[in-house]
Structures are given as C-alpha cells and as structure tokens.
Design a protein around this motif. Structure first.
Motif, PDB file in Angstrom:
ATOM      1  N   UNK A 246       6.183 -52.523  19.264  1.00  0.00           N
ATOM      2  CA  UNK A 246       6.708 -51.232  19.117  1.00  0.00           C
ATOM      3  C   UNK A 246       5.297 -50.263  18.959  1.00  0.00           C
ATOM      4  N   UNK A 247       4.037 -50.687  18.536  1.00  0.00           N
ATOM      5  CA  UNK A 247       2.978 -49.908  18.240  1.00  0.00           C
ATOM      6  C   UNK A 247       2.571 -49.696  19.882  1.00  0.00           C
ATOM      7  N   UNK A 248       2.354 -50.894  20.477  1.00  0.00           N
ATOM      8  CA  UNK A 248       2.023 -50.580  21.895  1.00  0.00           C
ATOM      9  C   UNK A 248       2.873 -49.754  22.665  1.00  0.00           C
ATOM     10  N   UNK A 249       4.107 -49.695  22.585  1.00  0.00           N
ATOM     11  CA  UNK A 249       4.929 -48.806  23.440  1.00  0.00           C
ATOM     12  C   UNK A 249       4.779 -47.684  22.918  1.00  0.00           C
ATOM     13  N   UNK A 250       4.697 -47.204  21.400  1.00  0.00           N
ATOM     14  CA  UNK A 250       4.402 -46.054  20.976  1.00  0.00           C
ATOM     15  C   UNK A 250       3.036 -45.396  21.523  1.00  0.00           C
ATOM     16  N   UNK A 251       2.068 -46.217  21.682  1.00  0.00           N
ATOM     17  CA  UNK A 251       0.870 -45.780  22.026  1.00  0.00           C
ATOM     18  C   UNK A 251       0.862 -45.378  23.807  1.00  0.00           C
ATOM     19  N   UNK A 252       1.757 -46.213  24.355  1.00  0.00           N
ATOM     20  CA  UNK A 252       1.816 -45.857  25.937  1.00  0.00           C
ATOM     21  C   UNK A 252       2.937 -44.761  26.238  1.00  0.00           C
ATOM     22  N   UNK A 253       3.760 -44.386  25.044  1.00  0.00           N
ATOM     23  CA  UNK A 253       4.501 -43.469  25.583  1.00  0.00           C
ATOM     24  C   UNK A 253       4.175 -41.954  26.068  1.00  0.00           C
ATOM     25  N   UNK A 254       3.076 -41.594  25.406  1.00  0.00           N
ATOM     26  CA  UNK A 254       2.549 -40.120  26.303  1.00  0.00           C
ATOM     27  C   UNK A 254       2.102 -40.211  27.575  1.00  0.00           C
ATOM     28  N   UNK A 255       1.902 -41.606  28.071  1.00  0.00           N
ATOM     29  CA  UNK A 255       1.679 -41.732  29.548  1.00  0.00           C
ATOM     30  C   UNK A 255       2.935 -41.837  30.479  1.00  0.00           C
ATOM     31  N   UNK A 256       3.771 -42.002  29.969  1.00  0.00           N
ATOM     32  CA  UNK A 256       5.066 -42.341  30.679  1.00  0.00           C
ATOM     33  C   UNK A 256       5.234 -41.133  31.789  1.00  0.00           C
ATOM     34  N   UNK A 257       5.194 -40.100  31.373  1.00  0.00           N
ATOM     35  CA  UNK A 257       5.620 -38.930  32.535  1.00  0.00           C
ATOM     36  C   UNK A 257       4.663 -38.855  33.544  1.00  0.00           C
ATOM     37  N   UNK A 258       3.502 -39.499  33.523  1.00  0.00           N
ATOM     38  CA  UNK A 258       2.547 -39.458  34.724  1.00  0.00           C
ATOM     39  C   UNK A 258       2.965 -40.703  35.540  1.00  0.00           C
ATOM     40  N   UNK A 259       4.050 -41.223  35.098  1.00  0.00           N
ATOM     41  CA  UNK A 259       4.259 -42.661  36.011  1.00  0.00           C
ATOM     42  C   UNK A 259       5.776 -42.338  36.572  1.00  0.00           C
ATOM     43  N   UNK A 260       6.388 -41.628  35.723  1.00  0.00           N
ATOM     44  CA  UNK A 260       7.985 -41.372  35.952  1.00  0.00           C
ATOM     45  C   UNK A 260       8.179 -39.891  36.256  1.00  0.00           C
ATOM     46  N   UNK A 261       8.893 -39.683  37.255  1.00  0.00           N
ATOM     47  CA  UNK A 261       8.966 -38.315  37.760  1.00  0.00           C
ATOM     48  C   UNK A 261      10.020 -37.547  36.971  1.00  0.00           C
ATOM     49  N   UNK A 262      11.115 -38.136  36.531  1.00  0.00           N
ATOM     50  CA  UNK A 262      12.361 -37.715  35.800  1.00  0.00           C
ATOM     51  C   UNK A 262      11.631 -36.735  34.601  1.00  0.00           C
ATOM     52  N   UNK A 263      12.175 -35.460  34.556  1.00  0.00           N
ATOM     53  CA  UNK A 263      11.832 -34.617  33.345  1.00  0.00           C
ATOM     54  C   UNK A 263      11.904 -35.321  32.027  1.00  0.00           C
ATOM     55  N   UNK A 264      13.013 -36.243  31.925  1.00  0.00           N
ATOM     56  CA  UNK A 264      12.982 -36.709  30.574  1.00  0.00           C
ATOM     57  C   UNK A 264      12.176 -37.599  30.207  1.00  0.00           C
ATOM     58  N   UNK A 265      11.310 -38.081  31.187  1.00  0.00           N
ATOM     59  CA  UNK A 265       9.863 -39.007  30.653  1.00  0.00           C
ATOM     60  C   UNK A 265       9.139 -38.341  29.798  1.00  0.00           C
ATOM     61  N   UNK A 266       9.024 -36.739  29.848  1.00  0.00           N
ATOM     62  CA  UNK A 266       8.375 -36.048  28.796  1.00  0.00           C
ATOM     63  C   UNK A 266       8.748 -36.292  27.649  1.00  0.00           C
ATOM     64  N   UNK A 267      10.011 -36.788  27.328  1.00  0.00           N
ATOM     65  CA  UNK A 267      10.352 -37.101  25.938  1.00  0.00           C
ATOM     66  C   UNK A 267       9.699 -38.328  25.284  1.00  0.00           C
TER      67      UNK A 267
ATOM     68  N   UNK B 264      -3.705 -39.927  34.320  1.00  0.00           N
ATOM     69  CA  UNK B 264      -2.971 -39.392  33.096  1.00  0.00           C
ATOM     70  C   UNK B 264      -3.343 -38.151  32.367  1.00  0.00           C
ATOM     71  N   UNK B 265      -4.369 -37.858  32.607  1.00  0.00           N
ATOM     72  CA  UNK B 265      -4.929 -36.468  32.194  1.00  0.00           C
ATOM     73  C   UNK B 265      -5.942 -36.942  31.019  1.00  0.00           C
ATOM     74  N   UNK B 266      -6.974 -35.957  30.736  1.00  0.00           N
ATOM     75  CA  UNK B 266      -7.979 -36.113  29.943  1.00  0.00           C
ATOM     76  C   UNK B 266      -7.535 -36.092  28.334  1.00  0.00           C
ATOM     77  N   UNK B 267      -6.702 -34.946  28.312  1.00  0.00           N
ATOM     78  CA  UNK B 267      -6.008 -34.560  27.155  1.00  0.00           C
ATOM     79  C   UNK B 267      -5.107 -35.814  26.443  1.00  0.00           C
ATOM     80  N   UNK B 268      -4.319 -36.561  27.301  1.00  0.00           N
ATOM     81  CA  UNK B 268      -3.556 -37.598  27.008  1.00  0.00           C
ATOM     82  C   UNK B 268      -4.392 -38.768  26.610  1.00  0.00           C
TER      83      UNK B 268
END
Length: 258
Positions: free
Chosen positions: A154-175, A89-93
């Motif tokens: 919702x807290x757990x979902x929000x915390x996990x949100x920034x890591x979503x783009x590393x598991x889903x290839x769709x560009x919209x996952x960045x949002x 997921x990257x050190x920054x994330x």
C-alpha cells in the motif's frame, strides 16, 4: 569478508540463528554479537567471516542506515532515468514523491519520550512492520517489528498515486493524488486502534484482578504513555506533502471536468 544477513532466531532461549546469502549460521552472544542492543527476529545485521568461511562477528544495522541506503538506491534510480521521468511526470510531482519517500523511510514519524533524557523515534516504515507483524501498535514502544507486508504494498501504491494522471488520460486519475493522504489517515487509524485495544485489554485485566483501583492506576499510566508520544519531523513532512498532492489533485480534477 562482510555480508548482510537477517536474524531468524534470537538468543533468549538458546543459540541464535542468522541467514546470510541463503546459508544459516548458529551464533551466541559471547564472542560473536558486537552490538549494544540484543538480537531480535527479522533484524538486519552485518555478518563477518574469516578466511575459512566461519562466522566471526555480527553487528546490528541501524534503521537509519537502512533508510539511507534505500534512499540512496532510489536517488540512483532517479539519476539514471531522471531526465525522462521528470519530463513525463513533472518536476513538482517528482520532487514531492521524493520528499514523501524521505519522510516515510528516513525520518521519524513518531517519537516516544522514554525518560527525561532519552527519546526513541520510529519511521513510518518501521511502524508498518509492527502493525503487520502483530497488529499491536503498543509493540512499537519496544521497537519490535518485521516485514511491512501488505502495508508495504500500500505504501508503494500511495507513493505512485500522484504520477497516475500522467499515464491515464481520464480526469478521475487526478484523484489518485489523494492516495498518500488517504494512506496516512488509514495508518493513523490503525495505529490508534491498536493502542486503544491494547490499553483497553490492560485495563480490563487490571480490573479483573485488582478492582477499580488497579484500573485507575492503568488509566493514569495510559495517559502518561499517550503524552509521551509525539509527532516527528517525518510525520509533519509526510502530512504537508500529502495535503499538497491531495489539494492539487482535486483542483485539477474539477478543472478538467469543468
């Protein structure tokens, strides 16, 4: 022997009740309760037993200690799988998510100036417990709360949100990087609405019983209460990290779409 337990019934109307490892124990303040604050429902406590298994003492576990223990557990999990996780997921994330966890669980999101020399702070997690238990944010001023419930999910979902783009290839996952910021905005709105509703009800009751004069007094008290509430370190840190995630997510989204 000492074990963790949770208060099921306080002592305001009779003996209290605590559950420890699935077993319930009755207790009174005299001789058993060892903390300066009164026992409250859902309060986490350290229960001490003698050699025969009889309950001998109960001590309230401070919220700060619980937050530190949760942070320690999270850090232990990160250390156990840190290398693989950082590579994925990257050190920054990873660092940003850790800072969010500290801001929301360990640091005070809001502080309330009770007296000139006394200030009470509450973490975001504690505020979520108040909102979930009663929907009345004014209850936070007395420190009463319970399980975070759906807000916790919702807290757990929000915390996990920034890591979503590393598991889903769709560009919209960045949002999904925007989830922490959207979560904070939603909680702030719920908290503000709860305070506004409580104070409006208080003013309405005052006007009904004491007329405009009483309503003016309640209005003045309302302004004093609002001035006594300030944003804590956890609030600023959480907002800063959430804004960083949202900005990077939006920029990466447009970069991939372009």
């Amino acid at each position: 022997m000492q074990q963790r337990g949770k208060i099921l019934r306080d002592t305001r109307t009779g003996p209290g009740l605590v559950i420890v490892d699935g077993h319930q124990y009755s207790f009174t303040l005299e001789g058993i309760w060892r903390s300066s604050e009164a026992p409250a429902v859902n309060m986490t406590v350290d229960a001490q037993f003698d050699e025969t298994g009889a309950l001998t003492a109960l001590l309230a576990v401070p919220d700060a200690q619980l937050a530190r223990e949760k942070a320690d557990e999270a850090m232990a999990a990160v250390k156990a799988h840190g290398g693989q996780l950082a590579a994925r997921v990257g050190m920054g994330t990873l660092v940003g998510t850790g800072l969010l966890a500290v801001a929301w669980f360990a640091l005070n999101t809001v502080s309330v100036q009770l007296t000139p020399g006394m200030k009470m702070g509450m973490s975001l997690w504690k505020l979520l417990g108040v909102l979930n238990a009663s929907g009345d944010a004014m209850a936070a001023l007395s420190g009463n709360g319970g399980s975070a419930g759906m807000y916790g999910v919702l807290t757990i979902v929000a915390l996990a949100g920034p890591a979503a783009s590393y598991f889903v290839r769709d560009a919209r996952a960045q949002l999904a990087n925007c989830l922490p910021l959207l979560f904070l905005l939603g909680i702030a709105l719920a908290f503000y609405s709860g305070i506004s509703s409580s104070l409006s009800q208080a003013q309405g009751a005052a006007m009904a019983f004491g007329g405009n004069g009483a309503a003016d007094v309640v209005g003045a008290m309302t302004r004093e209460v609002m001035r006594a509430i300030s944003i804590g370190a956890g609030g600023y840190l959480g907002c800063a990290v959430s804004l960083y995630f949202a900005a990077t997510g939006v920029l990466k989204f447009f970069a991939k779409r372009g």
